[in-house]
Scaffold this active site. Structure first.
Site, PDB file in Angstrom:
ATOM      1  N   HIS A  87      33.285 -10.759 -24.142  1.00  0.00           N
ATOM      2  CA  HIS A  87      32.290 -10.302 -24.884  1.00  0.00           C
ATOM      3  C   HIS A  87      31.329  -9.113 -24.083  1.00  0.00           C
ATOM      4  O   HIS A  87      32.254  -8.638 -23.109  1.00  0.00           O
ATOM      5  CB  HIS A  87      30.994 -11.743 -24.033  1.00  0.00           C
ATOM      6  N   GLU A 141      48.535  -6.380 -18.512  1.00  0.00           N
ATOM      7  CA  GLU A 141      49.131  -4.873 -19.576  1.00  0.00           C
ATOM      8  C   GLU A 141      49.754  -5.464 -20.029  1.00  0.00           C
ATOM      9  O   GLU A 141      50.775  -6.751 -19.798  1.00  0.00           O
ATOM     10  CB  GLU A 141      48.809  -4.292 -19.363  1.00  0.00           C
TER      11      GLU A 141
END
Length: 178
Positions: A87, A141
């Protein structure tokens, strides 16, 4: 007739109650097991692709911001969460709730990947084939194939020897060096 009804009721009341209680208890236990081996998703289920050989237990998949692909023979511990959504922190109230990307945050989990219990994966990210993510880790990642990662955020702690990698003899290793 009333006397007969009362007699039948008294005779059946105990065994019938025990039978109903037993069946309810069995169903409750079955539901508990189902919950441990049933994944959930948020968003369009068609954006979730799980290979039929994968075991995902009670994982949560959020596909609101992209697709999630789980490869062949991948397996998850319990309470794993794979999230493509995010968000906008610069928005407030209802606007923050509704402001999220609808695509571009894909997650790919490769063949043979093991995500241990309580792993959290935040897309976009790719976890390479046969990688291992330790319990409780946060993956933000990409994870290279044949590596073990752990921590919050997850960092490489070990490289896994590839099964097809031939062991070089000391003479071969010396011949290959310049």
């Amino acid at each position: 007739m009333r006397l007969l009804d009362g007699l039948i009721t008294r005779l059946l009341d105990g065994p019938l109650e025990a039978l109903v209680t037993k069946k309810v208890d069995e169903r409750v236990e079955a539901l508990k097991l189902d919950a441990l081996y049933s994944h959930r998703w948020h968003g369009d289920e068609s954006r979730l692709r799980i290979d039929e050989t994968a075991i995902v237990n009670n994982a949560l998949f959020n596909v609101s911001g992209g697709t999630i692909t789980v490869g062949k023979d991948a397996f998850f511990g319990h309470d794993v969460a794979i999230l493509t959504g995010t968000h906008d922190i610069e928005k407030f109230g209802r606007e923050r709730q509704m402001a999220f990307p609808r695509s571009g945050r894909d997650v790919v989990i490769g063949e043979g990947v093991w995500l241990a219990s309580h792993v959290l994966v935040l897309g976009p990210v790719t976890i390479g084939d046969h990688a291992v993510v330790a319990g409780g880790s946060l993956v933000r990642e990409d994870v290279a194939p044949y590596t073990v990662v752990a921590g919050r955020p997850a960092k490489v702690v070990k490289t896994i020897a590839r099964p097809d990698a031939a062991e070089a003899t000391p003479q071969e290793a010396q011949a290959e060096s310049p």
